[in-house]
Design a protein around this motif. Structure first.
Motif, mmCIF file in Angstrom:
data_model
loop_
_atom_site.group_PDB
_atom_site.id
_atom_site.type_symbol
_atom_site.label_atom_id
_atom_site.label_comp_id
_atom_site.label_asym_id
_atom_site.label_seq_id
_atom_site.Cartn_x
_atom_site.Cartn_y
_atom_site.Cartn_z
ATOM 1 N N ILE A 131 -5.010 16.098 19.934
ATOM 2 C CA ILE A 131 -5.798 15.137 20.705
ATOM 3 C C ILE A 131 -5.301 13.712 20.479
ATOM 4 O O ILE A 131 -5.189 12.913 21.416
ATOM 5 C CB ILE A 131 -7.286 15.265 20.326
ATOM 6 N N ALA A 132 -4.998 13.371 19.220
ATOM 7 C CA ALA A 132 -4.495 12.030 18.933
ATOM 8 C C ALA A 132 -3.155 11.781 19.615
ATOM 9 O O ALA A 132 -2.901 10.693 20.132
ATOM 10 C CB ALA A 132 -4.360 11.846 17.417
ATOM 11 N N ALA A 133 -2.285 12.796 19.646
ATOM 12 C CA ALA A 133 -0.993 12.652 20.316
ATOM 13 C C ALA A 133 -1.181 12.450 21.817
ATOM 14 O O ALA A 133 -0.516 11.612 22.438
ATOM 15 C CB ALA A 133 -0.123 13.882 20.053
ATOM 16 N N LEU A 134 -2.094 13.202 22.393
ATOM 17 C CA LEU A 134 -2.350 13.062 23.834
ATOM 18 C C LEU A 134 -2.942 11.695 24.154
ATOM 19 O O LEU A 134 -2.624 11.111 25.197
ATOM 20 C CB LEU A 134 -3.304 14.163 24.302
ATOM 21 N N ALA A 135 -3.814 11.196 23.270
ATOM 22 C CA ALA A 135 -4.467 9.914 23.528
ATOM 23 C C ALA A 135 -3.455 8.784 23.675
ATOM 24 O O ALA A 135 -3.684 7.824 24.418
ATOM 25 C CB ALA A 135 -5.451 9.596 22.404
ATOM 26 N N ARG A 136 -2.316 8.903 22.968
ATOM 27 C CA ARG A 136 -1.299 7.852 23.040
ATOM 28 C C ARG A 136 -0.370 8.015 24.241
ATOM 29 O O ARG A 136 0.320 7.077 24.626
ATOM 30 C CB ARG A 136 -0.458 7.850 21.764
ATOM 31 N N ARG A 137 -0.305 9.220 24.794
ATOM 32 C CA ARG A 137 0.702 9.497 25.804
ATOM 33 C C ARG A 137 0.183 9.500 27.236
ATOM 34 O O ARG A 137 0.960 9.654 28.172
ATOM 35 C CB ARG A 137 1.360 10.855 25.506
ATOM 36 N N VAL A 138 -1.126 9.391 27.412
ATOM 37 C CA VAL A 138 -1.673 9.358 28.768
ATOM 38 C C VAL A 138 -2.422 8.043 28.960
ATOM 39 O O VAL A 138 -2.886 7.434 27.997
ATOM 40 C CB VAL A 138 -2.620 10.555 29.030
ATOM 41 N N PRO A 139 -2.554 7.586 30.195
ATOM 42 C CA PRO A 139 -3.285 6.336 30.462
ATOM 43 C C PRO A 139 -4.742 6.445 30.034
ATOM 44 O O PRO A 139 -5.305 7.544 30.012
ATOM 45 C CB PRO A 139 -3.166 6.181 31.988
ATOM 46 N N PRO A 140 -5.383 5.324 29.690
ATOM 47 C CA PRO A 140 -6.768 5.359 29.209
ATOM 48 C C PRO A 140 -7.734 6.056 30.168
ATOM 49 O O PRO A 140 -8.632 6.770 29.729
ATOM 50 C CB PRO A 140 -7.124 3.875 29.056
ATOM 51 N N ALA A 146 -7.516 14.585 29.539
ATOM 52 C CA ALA A 146 -6.509 15.271 28.730
ATOM 53 C C ALA A 146 -7.143 15.909 27.496
ATOM 54 O O ALA A 146 -6.800 17.036 27.111
ATOM 55 C CB ALA A 146 -5.411 14.287 28.316
ATOM 56 N N THR A 147 -8.079 15.182 26.875
ATOM 57 C CA THR A 147 -8.776 15.740 25.720
ATOM 58 C C THR A 147 -9.588 16.962 26.113
ATOM 59 O O THR A 147 -9.622 17.968 25.397
ATOM 60 C CB THR A 147 -9.706 14.679 25.103
ATOM 61 N N GLY A 148 -10.234 16.882 27.271
ATOM 62 C CA GLY A 148 -11.033 18.013 27.740
ATOM 63 C C GLY A 148 -10.206 19.251 28.008
ATOM 64 O O GLY A 148 -10.585 20.358 27.639
ATOM 65 N N ILE A 149 -9.038 19.080 28.629
ATOM 66 C CA ILE A 149 -8.224 20.246 28.953
ATOM 67 C C ILE A 149 -7.590 20.838 27.691
ATOM 68 O O ILE A 149 -7.424 22.063 27.593
ATOM 69 C CB ILE A 149 -7.151 19.890 30.014
ATOM 70 N N ALA A 150 -7.266 20.001 26.703
ATOM 71 C CA ALA A 150 -6.743 20.526 25.440
ATOM 72 C C ALA A 150 -7.820 21.303 24.691
ATOM 73 O O ALA A 150 -7.566 22.375 24.130
ATOM 74 C CB ALA A 150 -6.218 19.384 24.572
ATOM 75 N N THR A 151 -9.039 20.770 24.684
ATOM 76 C CA THR A 151 -10.149 21.471 24.043
ATOM 77 C C THR A 151 -10.451 22.779 24.763
ATOM 78 O O THR A 151 -10.731 23.809 24.138
ATOM 79 C CB THR A 151 -11.397 20.577 24.026
ATOM 80 N N ALA A 152 -10.393 22.732 26.098
ATOM 81 C CA ALA A 152 -10.619 23.954 26.882
ATOM 82 C C ALA A 152 -9.563 25.008 26.565
ATOM 83 O O ALA A 152 -9.855 26.211 26.556
ATOM 84 C CB ALA A 152 -10.606 23.626 28.370
ATOM 85 N N SER A 153 -8.349 24.582 26.286
ATOM 86 C CA SER A 153 -7.291 25.530 25.940
ATOM 87 C C SER A 153 -7.589 26.223 24.620
ATOM 88 O O SER A 153 -7.304 27.417 24.452
ATOM 89 C CB SER A 153 -5.946 24.804 25.856
ATOM 90 N N GLY A 154 -8.151 25.488 23.671
ATOM 91 C CA GLY A 154 -8.574 26.123 22.429
ATOM 92 C C GLY A 154 -9.615 27.200 22.688
ATOM 93 O O GLY A 154 -9.598 28.278 22.075
ATOM 94 N N SER A 155 -10.489 26.941 23.641
ATOM 95 C CA SER A 155 -11.507 27.926 23.997
ATOM 96 C C SER A 155 -10.900 29.123 24.714
ATOM 97 O O SER A 155 -11.364 30.247 24.554
ATOM 98 C CB SER A 155 -12.559 27.271 24.887
ATOM 99 N N LEU A 156 -9.884 28.866 25.525
ATOM 100 C CA LEU A 156 -9.180 29.987 26.152
ATOM 101 C C LEU A 156 -8.568 30.877 25.081
ATOM 102 O O LEU A 156 -8.583 32.111 25.188
ATOM 103 C CB LEU A 156 -8.101 29.468 27.104
ATOM 104 N N GLY A 157 -8.053 30.250 24.018
ATOM 105 C CA GLY A 157 -7.538 31.028 22.895
ATOM 106 C C GLY A 157 -8.619 31.866 22.253
ATOM 107 O O GLY A 157 -8.394 33.019 21.879
ATOM 108 N N GLN A 158 -9.825 31.300 22.129
ATOM 109 C CA GLN A 158 -10.946 32.060 21.571
ATOM 110 C C GLN A 158 -11.274 33.250 22.462
ATOM 111 O O GLN A 158 -11.529 34.359 21.972
ATOM 112 C CB GLN A 158 -12.162 31.145 21.447
#
Length: 412
Positions: A131-140, A146-158
Motif C-alpha cells: 500500500i505504501a509503495a502504491l501511495a507513492r506511485r499513483v496520483p493523490p 489503488a489501495t482499495g483494489i490492492a486490499t480487494a486482491s488480498g481478499s481474492l486470495g482469501q
C-alpha cells in the motif's frame, strides 16, 4: 475507476504504475490469502499432537503480534531502502515459517515457526508495504482506489486459498498442505522486482518533508492520529478472531468442515467488493464517517449472528455481510494517514497504525482460544467484538480530516 492511461502515464521503463499495481495485487493475493487459511489447520494440528486449541491459537496470536511489532520497522526500511528488498526478505522468512509448521513437534517449535518466523515475515511481505509503495506511485486522487483494489486482491486470495488449503488437507494431509502453501510464498520475490525503484526520494508534489524524527513526533502528538490508531485496534480484533476461530466455532455447532472452510472463502469474496467500493467511496466522501459506519455495521452483524440459530443460511449470510465490512477499513484508514502526513513516511506511519491492529489481532485470537479452553464457548469473545465495534464507531467521529497542523503550516 481511473482510466488505464491515467495510471500508466507516469513511471520509467517497464515499472509503470500499472505494473506496480498488478504485481502489488498479486503479492497481496498470495501473502494474505495463504495466511487466511491457517484457521483450517487448528483442528488437524491440535488433534495430531494431542494439544488443546490454545497452543495453536497462541502461535497465531504471537504471529499477529510480531507482524504488528515488526511493521513500523519494516515500513521504515522500505522508506529508506525501497519496497522490493523488504518484500523479498520478508517473503523468504514467511515461506520458511510455513514449511517449518509442518514439522514442528512441540508447542515451542510451533510458536517459533507459525508465530515468530511467519510474524516477522509478514511484516516485510504484507500488503502494508504494498500500500505504501502504491501511495507513492499513483496520483493523490487515485490513491484510495489503488489501495482499495490492492486490499480487494488480498481478499481474492482469501477466497481462493481457503478452499484450496482445505482441498490440500483432504487430498494430501495437513503437513503436505503446508509445504504446498509455502511454495506459493516463494513467488513473491519475483513479483517484488516490479517495485525495485529504489528508496523513497523526496516527497510527492505539494507535500512537505519535515524529516523522520519530526514527522514521528508530530504523528504521536496529533489527536486525530491517536484516534485512528485506537480505532484500527478493533479491526484487528474482529478479523483475527473470526479468521482463526470461526471454522472450529461452526464445526462445534454441527456445520460441516467444508462449509466452515467456505465461510472464510465467502468472507474473502465479499471483501473483494467491500474493499474496492470502500476505496472508491473514500476518494469521494468523508473517510472518518465511512469508518464510523463500517464499525457500527460490524457490531450489528455480529449481534444478529450470535442471537440467531447457526444454520447453513445464517452462516452464508454472516459471511457475506462480514465480508463486505472485512478490510473495507483499510483504504480510508491508510488514506487518512496520507491526508494527515503525506506519503514520504507512509510505510512507517501506517505501520504504527497497523501495529495497533495486530495488538487487537493478538488479543482476539488468544482470548478466543483461552475462553474456549476454560469455558467451552466463544460467546464472551463474540460480545467483546460487539462492544469494541461500537467503541470504534465512536472514536472515529472526532477525527479531523485534513493535514496535521505542522504539515499544513509548513506547506503554507
Amino acid at each position: 475507476m481511473p482510466s488505464s492511461s491515467s495510471v500508466i502515464g507516469s513511471g520509467a521503463g517497464w515499472r509503470t504504475p500499472a505494473v506496480v499495481v498488478v504485481c502489488g495485487c498479486l503479492i497481496a493475493l498470495l501473502t494474505f490469502g495463504i495466511r487466511a487459511s491457517f484457521g483450517l489447520f487448528t483442528a488437524p494440528i491440535s488433534a495430531a499432537h494431542g494439544w488443546g486449541r490454545e497452543v495453536f491459537a497462541l502461535a497465531i496470536a504471537i504471529q499477529n503480534l510480531l507482524w504488528g511489532a515488526g511493521q513500523p520497522f519494516a515500513g521504515a526500511l522500505a522508506d529508506r531502502f525501497g519496497s522490493a528488498r523488504v518484500l523479498a526478505a520478508g517473503s523468504l522468512l514467511y515461506a520458511a515459517g510455513v514449511a517449518l509448521m509442518a514439522v514442528a513437534g512441540t508447542p515451542l517449535a510451533m510458536h517459533l515457526s507459525a508465530g515468530v518466523l511467519i510474524g516477522l515475515g509478514l511484516a516485510g511481505a504484507s500488503f502494508t508495504i504494498v500500500i505504501a509503495a502504491l501511495a507513492r506511485r499513483v496520483p493523490p486522487e487515485q490513491r484510495s482506489w489503488a489501495t482499495g483494489i490492492a486490499t480487494a486482491s488480498g481478499s481474492l486470495g482469501q477466497f481462493l486459498m481457503a478452499p484450496l488449503g482445505q482441498a490440500f488437507i483432504l487430498a494430501y494431509g495437513w503437513q503436505t498442505a503446508l509445504f504446498l502453501l509455502a511454495a506459493g510464498v516463494v513467488v513473491v520475490p519475483l513479483l517484488a522486482t516490479a517495485m525495485a525503484s529504489g528508496p523513497a526520494q523526496g516527497t510527492a508534489r505539494g507535500e512537505v518533508d519535515l524529516g523522520f524524527k519530526r514527522t514521528l513526533a508530530h504523528a504521536f502528538g496529533h489527536r486525530s492520529y491517536q484516534l485512528l490508531v485506537a480505532g484500527f485496534f478493533v479491526c484487528g480484533f474482529h478479523v483475527a478472531f473470526i479468521t482463526v476461530h470461526l471454522p472450529p466455532y461452526l464445526t462445534d455447532a454441527g456445520v460441516s468442515p467444508q462449509l466452515a472452510a467456505w465461510s472464510i472463502a465467502i468472507i474473502g469474496l465479499g471483501n473483494i467488493m467491500g474493499s474496492y467500493v470502500s476505496g472508491v467511496l473514500g476518494g469521494r466522501f468523508s473517510k472518518r464517517w465511512l469508518l464510523t459506519g463500517i464499525y457500527g455495521l460490524r457490531a450489528l452483524v455480529i449481534v444478529l449472528f450470535v442471537l440467531l440459530p447457526v444454520t447453513p443460511a445464517s452462516v452464508i449470510l454472516f459471511a457475506v455481510a462480514m465480508g463486505l465490512l472485512w478490510l473495507s477499513t483499510v483504504p480510508p484508514t491508510s488514506g487518512l494517514v496520507a491526508v494527515m502526513f503525506g506519503t514520504r513516511y507512509m510505510a512507517m506511519l501506517f505501520g504504527i497504525v497497523f501495529f495497533s491492529h495486530q495488538i487487537g489481532s493478538f488479543l482476539g485470537i488468544w482470548l478466543g482460544g483461552l475462553f474456549y479452553e476454560r469455558y467451552g464457548s466463544y460467546d464472551a469473545v463474540w460480545w467483546m467484538g460487539v462492544a469494541l465495534g461500537l467503541f470504534a464507531a465512536l472514536v472515529h467521529m472526532p477525527i479531523i480530516e485534513e493535514p496535521a497542523p505542522r504539515f499544513a503550516t509548513a506547506a503554507a
